[in-house]
Design a protein around this motif. Structure first.
Motif, PDB file in Angstrom:
ATOM      1  N   PHE A   1       0.840  -1.113   0.085  1.00  0.00           N
ATOM      2  CA  PHE A   1       0.077  -0.008   0.131  1.00  0.00           C
ATOM      3  C   PHE A   1       0.889   1.254   0.055  1.00  0.00           C
ATOM      4  CE2 PHE A   1      -2.908  -3.181   1.117  1.00  0.00           C
ATOM      5  CZ  PHE A   1      -4.131  -2.764   1.137  1.00  0.00           C
ATOM      6  N   THR A   2       0.512   2.366  -0.886  1.00  0.00           N
ATOM      7  CA  THR A   2       1.125   3.598  -0.763  1.00  0.00           C
ATOM      8  C   THR A   2       0.161   4.833  -1.011  1.00  0.00           C
ATOM      9  OG1 THR A   2       3.021   2.356  -2.030  1.00  0.00           O
ATOM     10  CG2 THR A   2       2.927   4.838  -2.185  1.00  0.00           C
ATOM     11  N   ILE A   3       0.635   5.837  -0.057  1.00  0.00           N
ATOM     12  CA  ILE A   3      -0.267   7.162  -0.119  1.00  0.00           C
ATOM     13  C   ILE A   3       0.335   7.724  -1.197  1.00  0.00           C
ATOM     14  CG2 ILE A   3      -1.437   8.901   1.045  1.00  0.00           C
ATOM     15  CD1 ILE A   3      -2.537   6.435   2.027  1.00  0.00           C
ATOM     16  N   VAL A   4      -0.179   8.330  -2.251  1.00  0.00           N
ATOM     17  CA  VAL A   4       0.228   9.081  -3.224  1.00  0.00           C
ATOM     18  C   VAL A   4      -0.283  10.530  -3.414  1.00  0.00           C
ATOM     19  CG1 VAL A   4       0.998   7.156  -4.710  1.00  0.00           C
ATOM     20  CG2 VAL A   4      -1.160   8.141  -5.052  1.00  0.00           C
ATOM     21  N   GLY A   5      -1.407  10.725  -2.775  1.00  0.00           N
ATOM     22  CA  GLY A   5      -1.793  12.195  -2.655  1.00  0.00           C
ATOM     23  C   GLY A   5      -2.659  12.318  -1.362  1.00  0.00           C
ATOM     24  N   ALA A   6      -3.131  13.554  -1.232  1.00  0.00           N
ATOM     25  CA  ALA A   6      -4.021  13.946  -0.077  1.00  0.00           C
ATOM     26  C   ALA A   6      -4.589  15.359  -0.438  1.00  0.00           C
ATOM     27  CB  ALA A   6      -3.157  13.998   1.203  1.00  0.00           C
ATOM     28  N   ALA A   7      -5.750  15.324   0.325  1.00  0.00           N
ATOM     29  CA  ALA A   7      -6.605  16.721   0.471  1.00  0.00           C
ATOM     30  C   ALA A   7      -7.370  16.856   1.575  1.00  0.00           C
ATOM     31  CB  ALA A   7      -7.748  16.377  -0.927  1.00  0.00           C
ATOM     32  N   VAL A   8      -7.389  18.095   2.148  1.00  0.00           N
ATOM     33  CA  VAL A   8      -8.058  18.417   3.451  1.00  0.00           C
ATOM     34  C   VAL A   8      -9.245  19.446   3.075  1.00  0.00           C
ATOM     35  CG1 VAL A   8      -7.843  19.488   5.807  1.00  0.00           C
ATOM     36  CG2 VAL A   8      -6.011  18.151   4.709  1.00  0.00           C
ATOM     37  N   TYR A   9     -10.466  18.948   3.359  1.00  0.00           N
ATOM     38  CA  TYR A   9     -11.514  19.814   2.891  1.00  0.00           C
ATOM     39  C   TYR A   9     -11.949  20.447   4.174  1.00  0.00           C
ATOM     40  CZ  TYR A   9     -11.398  17.003  -1.270  1.00  0.00           C
ATOM     41  OH  TYR A   9     -10.676  16.311  -2.179  1.00  0.00           O
ATOM     42  N   ALA A  10     -11.915  19.788   5.351  1.00  0.00           N
ATOM     43  CA  ALA A  10     -12.296  20.414   6.536  1.00  0.00           C
ATOM     44  C   ALA A  10     -11.672  19.993   7.534  1.00  0.00           C
ATOM     45  CB  ALA A  10     -13.949  20.237   6.709  1.00  0.00           C
ATOM     46  N   LEU A  11     -11.338  21.111   8.556  1.00  0.00           N
ATOM     47  CA  LEU A  11     -10.739  20.526   9.867  1.00  0.00           C
ATOM     48  C   LEU A  11     -11.137  21.526  11.021  1.00  0.00           C
ATOM     49  CD1 LEU A  11      -8.703  18.993  11.241  1.00  0.00           C
ATOM     50  CD2 LEU A  11      -7.006  20.662  10.812  1.00  0.00           C
ATOM     51  N   ILE A  12     -12.034  21.160  12.126  1.00  0.00           N
ATOM     52  CA  ILE A  12     -12.589  21.804  13.034  1.00  0.00           C
ATOM     53  C   ILE A  12     -11.993  21.102  14.284  1.00  0.00           C
ATOM     54  CG2 ILE A  12     -14.775  22.746  14.091  1.00  0.00           C
ATOM     55  CD1 ILE A  12     -16.005  22.536  11.356  1.00  0.00           C
ATOM     56  N   LEU A  13     -11.492  21.960  15.296  1.00  0.00           N
ATOM     57  CA  LEU A  13     -11.113  21.605  16.345  1.00  0.00           C
ATOM     58  C   LEU A  13     -11.996  21.919  17.432  1.00  0.00           C
ATOM     59  CD1 LEU A  13      -7.300  21.961  16.128  1.00  0.00           C
ATOM     60  CD2 LEU A  13      -8.903  19.925  15.349  1.00  0.00           C
ATOM     61  N   THR A  14     -12.649  21.528  18.115  1.00  0.00           N
ATOM     62  CA  THR A  14     -13.604  21.787  19.432  1.00  0.00           C
ATOM     63  C   THR A  14     -13.242  21.368  20.779  1.00  0.00           C
ATOM     64  OG1 THR A  14     -15.479  21.705  17.775  1.00  0.00           O
ATOM     65  CG2 THR A  14     -16.015  22.001  20.113  1.00  0.00           C
ATOM     66  N   PRO A  15     -12.689  22.614  21.546  1.00  0.00           N
ATOM     67  CA  PRO A  15     -12.065  22.226  23.065  1.00  0.00           C
ATOM     68  C   PRO A  15     -13.291  21.703  23.942  1.00  0.00           C
ATOM     69  CG  PRO A  15     -12.032  24.543  22.372  1.00  0.00           C
ATOM     70  CD  PRO A  15     -12.480  23.819  21.188  1.00  0.00           C
ATOM     71  N   SER A  16     -14.318  22.278  23.800  1.00  0.00           N
ATOM     72  CA  SER A  16     -15.597  22.425  24.893  1.00  0.00           C
ATOM     73  C   SER A  16     -17.101  22.432  24.192  1.00  0.00           C
ATOM     74  CB  SER A  16     -15.173  23.557  25.741  1.00  0.00           C
ATOM     75  OG  SER A  16     -15.617  24.827  25.385  1.00  0.00           O
ATOM     76  N   PRO A  17     -17.984  21.792  24.573  1.00  0.00           N
ATOM     77  CA  PRO A  17     -17.862  21.412  26.372  1.00  0.00           C
ATOM     78  C   PRO A  17     -17.350  19.982  26.091  1.00  0.00           C
ATOM     79  CG  PRO A  17     -20.198  21.037  25.157  1.00  0.00           C
ATOM     80  CD  PRO A  17     -19.215  22.002  24.249  1.00  0.00           C
TER      81      PRO A  17
ATOM     82  N   PHE B   1      -7.558  10.703   0.793  1.00  0.00           N
ATOM     83  CA  PHE B   1      -6.163  10.177   0.292  1.00  0.00           C
ATOM     84  C   PHE B   1      -6.281   9.136  -0.805  1.00  0.00           C
ATOM     85  CE2 PHE B   1      -5.745  11.477   4.866  1.00  0.00           C
ATOM     86  CZ  PHE B   1      -4.587  11.963   4.845  1.00  0.00           C
ATOM     87  N   ASN B   2      -5.345   9.556  -1.735  1.00  0.00           N
ATOM     88  CA  ASN B   2      -5.293   8.586  -2.841  1.00  0.00           C
ATOM     89  C   ASN B   2      -4.269   7.313  -2.416  1.00  0.00           C
ATOM     90  OD1 ASN B   2      -6.614  10.602  -4.352  1.00  0.00           O
ATOM     91  ND2 ASN B   2      -4.914  11.449  -4.689  1.00  0.00           N
ATOM     92  N   ILE B   3      -4.741   6.273  -2.326  1.00  0.00           N
ATOM     93  CA  ILE B   3      -4.215   4.837  -2.132  1.00  0.00           C
ATOM     94  C   ILE B   3      -4.091   3.894  -3.017  1.00  0.00           C
ATOM     95  CG2 ILE B   3      -4.292   2.980  -0.320  1.00  0.00           C
ATOM     96  CD1 ILE B   3      -6.285   4.423   1.104  1.00  0.00           C
ATOM     97  N   LEU B   4      -2.611   3.616  -3.373  1.00  0.00           N
ATOM     98  CA  LEU B   4      -2.309   2.686  -4.278  1.00  0.00           C
ATOM     99  C   LEU B   4      -2.168   1.386  -3.712  1.00  0.00           C
ATOM    100  CD1 LEU B   4      -0.085   4.217  -6.926  1.00  0.00           C
ATOM    101  CD2 LEU B   4      -2.338   3.637  -7.136  1.00  0.00           C
ATOM    102  N   ILE B   5      -2.476   0.291  -4.356  1.00  0.00           N
ATOM    103  CA  ILE B   5      -2.446  -1.089  -3.674  1.00  0.00           C
ATOM    104  C   ILE B   5      -1.891  -1.835  -5.033  1.00  0.00           C
ATOM    105  CG2 ILE B   5      -3.627  -3.198  -2.519  1.00  0.00           C
ATOM    106  CD1 ILE B   5      -5.968  -1.394  -1.853  1.00  0.00           C
ATOM    107  N   LYS B   6      -0.859  -2.715  -4.580  1.00  0.00           N
ATOM    108  CA  LYS B   6      -0.056  -3.503  -5.675  1.00  0.00           C
ATOM    109  C   LYS B   6      -0.130  -4.687  -5.166  1.00  0.00           C
ATOM    110  CE  LYS B   6       2.772   0.408  -7.396  1.00  0.00           C
ATOM    111  NZ  LYS B   6       4.030   0.704  -7.976  1.00  0.00           N
TER     112      LYS B   6
END
Length: 238
Positions: free
Chosen positions: A79-95, A105-110
């Motif tokens: 398995f190999t990771i050949v690409g990535a994209a981030v569309y959202a990232l929300i960090l919520t500390p509380s409550p 993630f683009n995953i290649l399986i050989k």
């Protein structure tokens, strides 16, 4: 002429006692009796024969499977990771500390095997940070991989659904994103696979894959993000 003296007839011998006379049977009845006698005298070996035949078949099947496995002993897929994209990232500390994200993630399986194909059944993938899961599991479709074939998968993982995490994981990810602009993540794939050797297909075996990746998220950039130089290795256990 003188009369001849009259001679009495010889005495009749008394009747001799006779034993029981054999009973004569019709030819068809005698034939049936002979057949029944042979069947009654022959021991019933049918169950023993079935057991012996079954044992021989099982032994030959085991030898055949072992021979095929020895000759075509399959190697694990890579398995190999050949690409990535981030569309959202929300960090919520509380409550409640939680992370909401959507990543791709683009995953290649050989398949490195020349004589063995692979079925992938019930694969799921998720993302982890410092060994804590930060996305819900995402189910992948079943995959059949030809000999020495390559399969590409591009799942979008997370879907923006919040996942509870520890305060340490939340603070660490916040520091990585805001302070260094880099996320060290683990892309995990788990499920079942089957080896196909000729006409023979093995039972299902568990597969666990973990790929360590580093992605750049400087200046809050989203969409396609670069994979940074890192070991970026995937460990495959079957």
């Amino acid at each position: 002429m003188e009369d001849q003296p009259h001679q009495a007839p010889p005495p009749t011998p008394p009747p001799q006692p006779q034993g029981p006379q054999p009973i004569k049977m019709a030819p068809d009845q005698e034939k049936n009796n002979n057949i029944n006698t042979r069947h009654m005298s022959r021991p019933n070996n049918t169950p023993r024969g079935i057991i012996i035949c079954t044992a021989i078949i099982l032994i030959l099947s085991g030898i055949t499977i072992f021979t095929l496995w020895f000759i075509y002993h399959p190697k694990n897929p890579s398995f190999t990771i050949v690409g990535a994209a981030v569309y959202a990232l929300i960090l919520t500390p509380s409550p409640l500390s939680s992370i909401s994200t959507s990543m791709q993630f683009n995953i290649l399986i050989k398949n490195p095997n020349k004589r063995v194909s692979i079925f992938y059944d019930r694969l799921t993938t998720f993302i982890s940070y410092h060994d804590q899961t930060i996305t819900p599991p995402f189910e992948l479709p079943p995959v059949f991989q030809e000999k020495q074939g390559t399969v590409a998968l591009s799942p979008v993982i997370g879907g923006g659904n919040p996942v509870p995490v520890s305060a340490e994981a939340l603070n660490g990810l916040s520091l990585d994103v805001e302070g260094y602009g880099v996320m060290q993540l683990g892309v995990v794939v788990v499920g079942k696979l089957r080896w196909k050797i000729g006409l023979f297909t093995t039972g299902k075996k568990s597969v666990h894959v973990r790929c360590d990746v580093a992605v750049s998220v400087k200046n809050g950039s989203y969409g396609q993000v670069p994979l940074l130089p890192s070991p970026n290795s995937c460990h495959v256990n079957v």
